[in-house]
Design an enzyme around this catalytic site. Structure first.
Site, PDB file in Angstrom:
ATOM      1  N   LYS A  22      60.916   4.543 -15.022  1.00  0.00           N
ATOM      2  CA  LYS A  22      61.074   5.836 -14.350  1.00  0.00           C
ATOM      3  C   LYS A  22      62.453   5.955 -13.708  1.00  0.00           C
ATOM      4  O   LYS A  22      63.126   6.987 -13.833  1.00  0.00           O
ATOM      5  CB  LYS A  22      59.998   5.994 -13.271  1.00  0.00           C
ATOM      6  CG  LYS A  22      60.165   7.227 -12.390  1.00  0.00           C
ATOM      7  CD  LYS A  22      59.126   7.287 -11.295  1.00  0.00           C
ATOM      8  CE  LYS A  22      59.462   6.440 -10.090  1.00  0.00           C
ATOM      9  NZ  LYS A  22      60.374   7.130  -9.149  1.00  0.00           N
ATOM     10  N   ASN A  23      62.884   4.911 -13.018  1.00  0.00           N
ATOM     11  CA  ASN A  23      64.147   4.976 -12.286  1.00  0.00           C
ATOM     12  C   ASN A  23      65.366   4.948 -13.197  1.00  0.00           C
ATOM     13  O   ASN A  23      66.484   5.193 -12.746  1.00  0.00           O
ATOM     14  CB  ASN A  23      64.233   3.841 -11.263  1.00  0.00           C
ATOM     15  CG  ASN A  23      63.279   4.040 -10.107  1.00  0.00           C
ATOM     16  OD1 ASN A  23      62.799   5.147  -9.864  1.00  0.00           O
ATOM     17  ND2 ASN A  23      62.983   2.968  -9.385  1.00  0.00           N
ATOM     18  N   CYS A 125      61.591  11.788   3.562  1.00  0.00           N
ATOM     19  CA  CYS A 125      61.049  10.811   2.625  1.00  0.00           C
ATOM     20  C   CYS A 125      60.113   9.898   3.389  1.00  0.00           C
ATOM     21  O   CYS A 125      60.416   9.479   4.504  1.00  0.00           O
ATOM     22  CB  CYS A 125      62.177  10.002   1.990  1.00  0.00           C
ATOM     23  SG  CYS A 125      61.601   8.669   0.934  1.00  0.00           S
ATOM     24  N   ARG A 130      67.019   8.013   3.754  1.00  0.00           N
ATOM     25  CA  ARG A 130      67.755   8.083   2.498  1.00  0.00           C
ATOM     26  C   ARG A 130      68.719   9.275   2.463  1.00  0.00           C
ATOM     27  O   ARG A 130      68.571  10.193   1.668  1.00  0.00           O
ATOM     28  CB  ARG A 130      66.787   8.140   1.316  1.00  0.00           C
ATOM     29  CG  ARG A 130      65.925   6.906   1.211  1.00  0.00           C
ATOM     30  CD  ARG A 130      65.501   6.613  -0.195  1.00  0.00           C
ATOM     31  NE  ARG A 130      64.343   7.386  -0.578  1.00  0.00           N
ATOM     32  CZ  ARG A 130      63.676   7.215  -1.718  1.00  0.00           C
ATOM     33  NH1 ARG A 130      64.073   6.298  -2.583  1.00  0.00           N
ATOM     34  NH2 ARG A 130      62.634   7.937  -2.016  1.00  0.00           N
ATOM     35  N   ASP A 315      61.379  -2.322  -4.022  1.00  0.00           N
ATOM     36  CA  ASP A 315      60.291  -1.668  -4.743  1.00  0.00           C
ATOM     37  C   ASP A 315      59.178  -2.633  -5.160  1.00  0.00           C
ATOM     38  O   ASP A 315      58.156  -2.212  -5.695  1.00  0.00           O
ATOM     39  CB  ASP A 315      60.820  -0.954  -5.990  1.00  0.00           C
ATOM     40  CG  ASP A 315      61.405   0.412  -5.666  1.00  0.00           C
ATOM     41  OD1 ASP A 315      61.272   0.868  -4.519  1.00  0.00           O
ATOM     42  OD2 ASP A 315      62.001   1.032  -6.567  1.00  0.00           O
ATOM     43  N   ARG A 407      52.995   9.122  -9.858  1.00  0.00           N
ATOM     44  CA  ARG A 407      54.432   9.385  -9.920  1.00  0.00           C
ATOM     45  C   ARG A 407      55.171   8.284 -10.670  1.00  0.00           C
ATOM     46  O   ARG A 407      56.241   8.544 -11.242  1.00  0.00           O
ATOM     47  CB  ARG A 407      55.022   9.501  -8.517  1.00  0.00           C
ATOM     48  CG  ARG A 407      54.632  10.753  -7.743  1.00  0.00           C
ATOM     49  CD  ARG A 407      55.345  10.785  -6.396  1.00  0.00           C
ATOM     50  NE  ARG A 407      56.744  10.441  -6.550  1.00  0.00           N
ATOM     51  CZ  ARG A 407      57.391   9.539  -5.828  1.00  0.00           C
ATOM     52  NH1 ARG A 407      56.756   8.859  -4.883  1.00  0.00           N
ATOM     53  NH2 ARG A 407      58.666   9.289  -6.026  1.00  0.00           N
TER      54      ARG A 407
END
Length: 428
Positions: A22-23, A125, A130, A315, A407
């Site tokens: 995803k990233n 967030c 961020r 993460d 997500r």
């Protein structure tokens, strides 16, 4: 609102195909704005965040076409064609941008190609502030005029961007990606120092080079970009998701099982592999992926500090914490990236975990077994940590608010279920 129910106590065995990252996919999608010719991405995961960014880009007039990816194993992954030749608008509105901070990545490509962009500030967030100030200061160094009006970033460079030497005051993945894309069409040479080194940035650079960009130093802390007049179309395969792979490696460890992670790459997971080895979980390279299995003895305690790549990734912090709750002895995790990324701690404690928070440090004392409980996901990585804890818990765990999970994790129930997990989705 969907929930996921997990009944723990099963040892997982089998193979899990790792989806595209995803990233990596999100910045790659915005790179399609840099060219009038189509950019085709393969191995694109079917995730909520991908759909959100696709809607942002459609709002700009971008042609977006999804279709099955015939090269992806087991019907996983999609093929996405982005037609930047259809872009007519340069405004990314708040109603869409607020749903996902990565939408700010349209700023650099729009500014570089069209000389103007109006992008909503992303807002808050769950895991920290961020800020986007590094993005904006970097664009100013490239010659853009930046104004903030009514919650929007209004950027202008009517004569185009110009190369510059930019030193980021601290490592930022998003700022590195945005500035890298903008610099590909800037006049002259741009040097980005203290750049982020994540594999997803190297993947973006590879795609941009396939489109005709001139970039040196991808994967290092110093990127050198020679601007070109225009970029062409290309076809590029998204790298496998190292965070998904790491999460399922933890699933093997927390259940005492053995799982082959098809497509996972050891060179993307060095810090996690080192940690798992130290707590008696082996990760071995096999043809086409990695194999995770227990070594002799129970998991021991360990001290970890999250760091930018190649350090231990933030993460994976919540996932490794779930594993340490059932390890022998005491462990500690120092979260150095985000100031509010321990929101999963109270939920793990509801399941019987022994965790003490001291500022940015969590001290975890292992317990013999967790107990199932109703828990609530607070962000993407927290949600998978609760699922992992549920795999090791006695009884049933019900994870609420799993829209966070959707997500960033594709078909999580199907993938874990195929390895023997008792897991199901509940819909109201």
């Amino acid at each position: 609102m969907d929930r996921i129910a997990v009944r723990g106590g099963r040892t997982l065995q089998g193979t899990i195909h790792i989806s595209g990252a995803k990233n990596a996919a999100l910045p790659l999608m915005t790179a399609g704005l840099l060219s009038e010719e189509p950019l085709t991405l393969t191995n694109v995961p079917d995730l909520a965040d991908i759909g959100t960014l696709a809607r942002v880009m459609e709002e700009l007039g971008t042609g977006i076409g999804f279709e099955p990816d015939p090269a992806a194993p087991g019907n996983h992954g999609r093929r996405l064609t982005i037609d930047g030749g259809k872009v007519r608008a340069h405004v990314a509105p708040y109603d869409l941008v607020r749903k996902m901070r990565a939408s700010i990545l349209v700023l650099g490509p729009l500014l570089a190609r069209f000389g103007q962009a109006k992008v909503s500030l992303p807002g808050g967030c769950a895991i920290g502030t961020r800020p986007v100030d590094l993005h904006l200061k970097g664009m100013q160094q490239l010659g853009a005029a930046i104004d903030l009006q009514d919650g929007y970033v209004i950027a202008r460079a009517p004569k185009g961007l110009a190369g510059a030497r930019i030193r980021l005051p601290f490592v930022s993945v998003g700022a590195t990606e945005n500035l890298l894309m903008a610099a590909t069409l800037a006049k002259g040479e741009t040097v980005i120092e203290n750049a982020a080194r994540e594999p997803e940035i190297a993947d973006l650079a590879d795609c941009l080079c396939a489109m005709g960009a001139r970039i040196e130093g991808a994967g290092s802390s110093r990127l050198t970009i020679q601007g070109v007049d225009a970029l062409s179309g290309a076809t590029h395969a998204v790298i496998p998701d190292r965070i998904e792979a790491g999460s399922y490696a933890v699933a093997a460890g927390i259940t005492g099982g053995a799982i082959t992670l098809e497509g996972a790459r050891a060179d993307h997971l060095g810090a996690l592999i080192e940690v798992l080895d130290r707590i008696h979980i082996a990760v071995e390279e096999v043809p086409g992926g990695l194999h995770v299995r227990p070594k002799n003895g129970r998991h021991g305690g360990i001290d970890i500090e999250t760091q930018p790549h190649p350090g231990f990734p933030t993460d994976l912090q919540a996932q490794i914490m779930a594993l340490l709750t059932v390890a022998d002895g005491a462990s500690s995790i120092h979260e150095s990236i985000f100031e509010n990324r321990f929101m999963h701690v109270p939920e793990l404690m509801r399941m019987g975990a022994d965790i003490t928070l001291k500022g940015a440090v969590a001290v975890i004392r292992g317990v013999p077994r967790l107990k199932g409980a109703p828990v609530m996901a607070t962000d993407l990585r927290a949600s998978i940590s609760l699922v992992l804890a549920g795999l090791a818990a006695e009884g049933e765990t019900v994870v609420n608010r799993v829209y966070h999970l959707d997500r960033g994790y594709e078909r999580v129930e199907e993938k874990l279920g195929a390895c023997g997990a008792d897991i199901r989705r509940l819909s109201d």
